[in-house]
Design a protein around this motif. Structure first.
Motif, PDB file in Angstrom:
ATOM      1  N   VAL A 326       0.847  -1.193   0.000  1.00  0.00           N
ATOM      2  CA  VAL A 326       0.000   0.000   0.000  1.00  0.00           C
ATOM      3  C   VAL A 326       0.882   1.241   0.000  1.00  0.00           C
ATOM      4  N   LEU A 327       0.701   2.069  -1.041  1.00  0.00           N
ATOM      5  CA  LEU A 327       1.489   3.304  -1.152  1.00  0.00           C
ATOM      6  C   LEU A 327       0.550   4.478  -0.960  1.00  0.00           C
ATOM      7  N   ARG A 340       4.231   1.787 -10.705  1.00  0.00           N
ATOM      8  CA  ARG A 340       4.670   2.056  -9.322  1.00  0.00           C
ATOM      9  C   ARG A 340       5.686   3.187  -9.302  1.00  0.00           C
ATOM     10  N   ILE A 341       6.594   3.187 -10.294  1.00  0.00           N
ATOM     11  CA  ILE A 341       7.577   4.279 -10.362  1.00  0.00           C
ATOM     12  C   ILE A 341       6.844   5.602 -10.562  1.00  0.00           C
ATOM     13  N   ARG A 342       5.861   5.577 -11.467  1.00  0.00           N
ATOM     14  CA  ARG A 342       5.125   6.797 -11.767  1.00  0.00           C
ATOM     15  C   ARG A 342       4.453   7.350 -10.510  1.00  0.00           C
ATOM     16  N   ARG A 343       4.008   6.441  -9.648  1.00  0.00           N
ATOM     17  CA  ARG A 343       3.355   6.895  -8.419  1.00  0.00           C
ATOM     18  C   ARG A 343       4.335   7.237  -7.311  1.00  0.00           C
ATOM     19  N   GLY A 344       5.619   7.051  -7.600  1.00  0.00           N
ATOM     20  CA  GLY A 344       6.605   7.532  -6.624  1.00  0.00           C
ATOM     21  C   GLY A 344       7.278   6.453  -5.796  1.00  0.00           C
ATOM     22  N   LEU A 345       7.229   5.200  -6.264  1.00  0.00           N
ATOM     23  CA  LEU A 345       7.916   4.130  -5.545  1.00  0.00           C
ATOM     24  C   LEU A 345       9.035   3.595  -6.434  1.00  0.00           C
ATOM     25  N   ILE A 372      11.744   7.788 -18.145  1.00  0.00           N
ATOM     26  CA  ILE A 372      11.283   7.795 -19.542  1.00  0.00           C
ATOM     27  C   ILE A 372       9.758   7.770 -19.608  1.00  0.00           C
ATOM     28  N   GLY A 373       9.225   8.274 -20.713  1.00  0.00           N
ATOM     29  CA  GLY A 373       7.785   8.233 -20.909  1.00  0.00           C
ATOM     30  C   GLY A 373       7.144   9.519 -20.435  1.00  0.00           C
ATOM     31  N   ALA A 374       5.852   9.430 -20.201  1.00  0.00           N
ATOM     32  CA  ALA A 374       5.084  10.616 -19.825  1.00  0.00           C
ATOM     33  C   ALA A 374       5.711  11.279 -18.607  1.00  0.00           C
ATOM     34  N   PHE A 375       6.197  10.427 -17.739  1.00  0.00           N
ATOM     35  CA  PHE A 375       6.764  10.916 -16.496  1.00  0.00           C
ATOM     36  C   PHE A 375       7.957  11.837 -16.746  1.00  0.00           C
ATOM     37  N   THR A 376       8.824  11.419 -17.665  1.00  0.00           N
ATOM     38  CA  THR A 376       9.991  12.243 -17.981  1.00  0.00           C
ATOM     39  C   THR A 376       9.573  13.595 -18.485  1.00  0.00           C
ATOM     40  N   ARG A 377       8.601  13.536 -19.368  1.00  0.00           N
ATOM     41  CA  ARG A 377       8.200  14.794 -19.995  1.00  0.00           C
ATOM     42  C   ARG A 377       7.708  15.771 -18.929  1.00  0.00           C
ATOM     43  N   ALA A 378       7.029  15.241 -17.947  1.00  0.00           N
ATOM     44  CA  ALA A 378       6.566  16.119 -16.879  1.00  0.00           C
ATOM     45  C   ALA A 378       7.752  16.620 -16.056  1.00  0.00           C
ATOM     46  N   LEU A 379       8.743  15.745 -15.927  1.00  0.00           N
ATOM     47  CA  LEU A 379       9.881  16.075 -15.063  1.00  0.00           C
ATOM     48  C   LEU A 379      10.865  17.016 -15.764  1.00  0.00           C
ATOM     49  N   PHE A 380      11.164  16.683 -16.998  1.00  0.00           N
ATOM     50  CA  PHE A 380      12.132  17.496 -17.742  1.00  0.00           C
ATOM     51  C   PHE A 380      11.396  18.188 -18.889  1.00  0.00           C
ATOM     52  N   THR A 381      11.047  19.441 -18.706  1.00  0.00           N
ATOM     53  CA  THR A 381      10.262  20.120 -19.733  1.00  0.00           C
ATOM     54  C   THR A 381      11.115  20.521 -20.924  1.00  0.00           C
ATOM     55  N   GLY A 422      22.082   7.918  -8.842  1.00  0.00           N
ATOM     56  CA  GLY A 422      21.745   9.281  -9.241  1.00  0.00           C
ATOM     57  C   GLY A 422      20.475   9.317 -10.086  1.00  0.00           C
ATOM     58  N   LYS A 423      20.369   8.326 -10.951  1.00  0.00           N
ATOM     59  CA  LYS A 423      19.232   8.214 -11.853  1.00  0.00           C
ATOM     60  C   LYS A 423      17.910   8.083 -11.091  1.00  0.00           C
ATOM     61  N   MET A 424      17.895   7.181 -10.140  1.00  0.00           N
ATOM     62  CA  MET A 424      16.654   6.949  -9.403  1.00  0.00           C
ATOM     63  C   MET A 424      16.292   8.153  -8.550  1.00  0.00           C
ATOM     64  N   MET A 425      17.295   8.787  -8.000  1.00  0.00           N
ATOM     65  CA  MET A 425      17.027   9.928  -7.144  1.00  0.00           C
ATOM     66  C   MET A 425      16.412  11.081  -7.936  1.00  0.00           C
ATOM     67  N   ALA A 426      16.724  11.127  -9.253  1.00  0.00           N
ATOM     68  CA  ALA A 426      16.230  12.219 -10.086  1.00  0.00           C
ATOM     69  C   ALA A 426      14.742  12.091 -10.393  1.00  0.00           C
ATOM     70  N   THR A 427      14.119  10.982 -10.005  1.00  0.00           N
ATOM     71  CA  THR A 427      12.699  10.801 -10.314  1.00  0.00           C
ATOM     72  C   THR A 427      11.779  11.373  -9.242  1.00  0.00           C
ATOM     73  N   HIS A 428      12.324  12.030  -8.244  1.00  0.00           N
ATOM     74  CA  HIS A 428      11.534  12.595  -7.138  1.00  0.00           C
ATOM     75  C   HIS A 428      10.583  11.587  -6.523  1.00  0.00           C
ATOM     76  N   PRO A 429      11.117  10.528  -5.956  1.00  0.00           N
ATOM     77  CA  PRO A 429      10.241   9.498  -5.392  1.00  0.00           C
ATOM     78  C   PRO A 429       9.584   9.932  -4.079  1.00  0.00           C
ATOM     79  N   LYS A 430       8.477   9.236  -3.748  1.00  0.00           N
ATOM     80  CA  LYS A 430       7.886   9.391  -2.409  1.00  0.00           C
ATOM     81  C   LYS A 430       8.539   8.398  -1.470  1.00  0.00           C
ATOM     82  N   VAL A 431       8.770   7.214  -2.028  1.00  0.00           N
ATOM     83  CA  VAL A 431       9.432   6.173  -1.242  1.00  0.00           C
ATOM     84  C   VAL A 431      10.537   5.580  -2.102  1.00  0.00           C
ATOM     85  N   VAL A 432      11.719   5.451  -1.534  1.00  0.00           N
ATOM     86  CA  VAL A 432      12.797   4.850  -2.301  1.00  0.00           C
ATOM     87  C   VAL A 432      13.324   3.616  -1.561  1.00  0.00           C
TER      88      VAL A 432
END
Ligand SMILES: Nc1ncnc2c1ncn2[C@@H]1O[C@H](COP(=O)(O)OP(=O)(O)OP(=O)(O)O)[C@@H](O)[C@H]1O
Ligand SMILES: [Mg+2]
Length: 510
Positions: A326-327, A340-345, A372-381, A422-432
């Motif tokens: 449960v996240l 799950r990555i998209r939701r921050g895990l 990568i994907g929609a998530f990236t586009r939101a992250l890196f404009t 470094g890569k994973m940290m750049a995704t602004h996770p809620k839980v890592v």
């Protein structure tokens, strides 16, 4: 100091001497004139930060790379290797830092790959190969059938196969580049026993490890490389851990202390989770664990305790036979990894070489890949913003590279590991979730990674990391959970002692 290094000990018989070895990759000067000796029947350990040049020097001694300049003598006679086969014929073999096994082939076929035994009629003698493989597995006290495909083995067992292959060659000089990074304490003990036997038979060992205490147990000579130069040399009896750290990085590091506890709501709830292995036996059994936002939880356990399986199942890489994940209050058990990555895990996996990196891509592309994907586009404009994130990551975890466009394969082993982090940290996770984040990285980078975790937790991220190094539990964690045979055996606060943690894990304490 350099004078001491230049006069690397001559006591005992020198089998191999490398003089003035330099190696450049384009504008990168990986080695800048190193003198190095190997003594008969003794262990020499190479210490040094990620990117110091350790693997490069060993690749030159084993015929993988040719030096830009310098010479090598073996038993006093000058020698040049055009490839690894030639080095092997002279009795030099290497266990590489990165596993070089063919995953779909069996243990037997990997051990004898390229050196197949033949019968008198000239066909491959599979029976003899299997027999010898079996003997090697017995010597290494590993219960592995020679016919098992390597991909079915856990990472530590794959490393054992890599070791078995090197042992099967019967070399006079055996180079071990980070041989224990994925081994359990018991497996390391067995390897050390094997090393003592080899020494007794006159075999010389060169050993590389970021487990400094462990290396001190086995070594006779210690050499420190720094930025492609040998900066220190000593015999084992003259040094201690502090000497290594001081000479490696010039100062002493501690791994930090828990950041101020400002916990928010439960960020991730692992609820009665069971994870089976291929044959249906539960490796994680009915386990529950919660992490709040801002909280850092350390999972300690021996290899095989189920830590990796737990983290991989939570990230969606393995199936559950029971329970829920449960996240943020929402059951995500049915979701795939990407969702799950998209939701921050996010999970930073144990086998970063295999899972975390795309070898043909550049450092920069790898850093931004997780998103990568929609998530990236939101992250890196914009590409500019993306490049900024990449440069920041390179800076943050001190990735030693000529820049974001360098191919990932040009990085030292430890620096590749840092790219994944470094890569994973750049995704602004809620839980890592981090599975053995310190594997293969030098002590300075370890401190940096733990500092990064503490900062992220202070910013509200929930963190779970696993480790098999008990000292790393006593760093930034607010809570220490000890796993044993798939279950939580004990839970402690940050003021616990190493002995208490080890006792709970089932580890013998000497
Ligand atoms: N094929 C290559 N092309 C370009 N640069 C390279 C290549 N191989 C190594 N280097 C560079 O040479 C330097 C030394 O790398 P090396 O792999 O020897 O380090 P190391 O001491 O083994 O580090 P680690 O502890 O991380 O394994 C690094 O700066 C690395 O980026
Ligand atoms: Mg290396």
């Amino acid at each position: 100091m350099s004078i001491a290094a230049a006069h690397q000990d001559d006591s005992g018989e020198v089998v191999l001497a490398a003089r003035n070895i330099a190696k450049s990759f384009g504008s990168v000067h990986a080695l800048k004139g190193v003198n190095f000796k190997i003594h008969r029947g003794q262990v020499t350990t190479l210490f040094g930060e990620n990117g110091a040049g350790k693997s490069t020097l060993m690749k030159i001694l084993s015929g993988v790379l040719a030096p830009s300049s310098g010479d090598i003598t073996l038993d006093g006679a000058p020698i040049e290797f055009s490839d690894t086969i030639e080095a092997r014929e002279h009795g030099i073999s290497i266990i590489h830092q990165e596993l070089s096994l063919a995953p779909n082939l069996s243990v037997r076929d990997n051990v004898f790959m390229g050196r197949e035994l033949t019968t008198r009629t000239g066909s491959v003698d599979y029976a003899e190969e299997a027999r010898q493989t079996q003997l090697l597995m017995e010597e290494l006290e590993e219960d592995i059938d020679p016919l098992t495909p390597v991909e079915e083995l856990r990472l530590g067992q794959q490393q054992i196969v890599e070791i078995a292959r090197a042992l099967s060659i019967n070399s006079r000089i055996l180079i071990m580049d980070e041989p224990t990074s994925a081994l359990s304490a018991a497996e390391v003990e067995v390897l050390f026993k094997v090393i003592r036997d080899l020494k007794a038979r006159g075999v010389s060992i060169v050993y590389i490890s970021h487990h400094l205490e462990e290396a001190l147990q086995i070594t006779d000579h210690a050499v420190v490389l720094r930025d492609g130069v040998m900066t220190a040399y000593a015999r084992r009896e003259d040094i201690d851990l502090e000497w290594i750290v001081r000479n490696m990085v010039g100062e002493n590091f501690d791994l930090g202390s828990p950041p101020e506890a400002q916990f928010g709501d439960v960020a991730l709830s692992i609820d009665s989770v069971s994870v089976p292995d291929a044959s249906g036996v539960d490796l994680v059994r009915d386990l529950s664990l919660e992490v709040r936002s801002g909280e850092i939880v350390c999972i300690y356990g021996l290899m095989g305790a189920g830590r990796t399986e737990l983290l991989e199942a939570v990230a969606g890489r393995l199936n559950l036979t029971g329970g829920r994940v449960v996240l943020d209050g929402e059951d995500i058990s049915h979701l795939g990894i990407a969702e799950r990555i998209r939701r921050g895990l996010v999970l930073i996996p144990e086998d970063r070489q295999r899972d975390g990196l795309v070898q043909t891509m550049s450092v920069g592309q790898n850093l931004s890949l997780a998103s990568i994907g929609a998530f990236t586009r939101a992250l890196f404009t914009s590409p500019k913003l993306e490049n900024e994130v990449i440069d920041e990551s390179i800076d943050r975890v001190h990735i030693k590279t000529s820049g974001g466009s360098a191919p990932i394969g040009s990085l030292s082993g430890g620096n590749q590991q840092k790219v994944v982090i470094g890569k994973m940290m750049a995704t602004h996770p809620k839980v890592v979730l981090l599975d053995e984040p310190s594997r293969g990285i030098d002590i300075g980078a370890k401190a940096e990674v733990f500092k990064l975790l503490a900062e992220r937790a202070s910013g509200g991220v929930g963190v779970i990391y696993s480790t098999s190094e008990v000292g790393e539990c006593l760093s930034v964690a607010h809570r220490i959970v000890v796993m044993r045979r798939g279950r939580i055996a004990a839970e402690f606060g940050p003021d616990v002692t190493k002995a208490q943690i080890m006792a709970a894990s089932g580890e013998a304490i000497d």
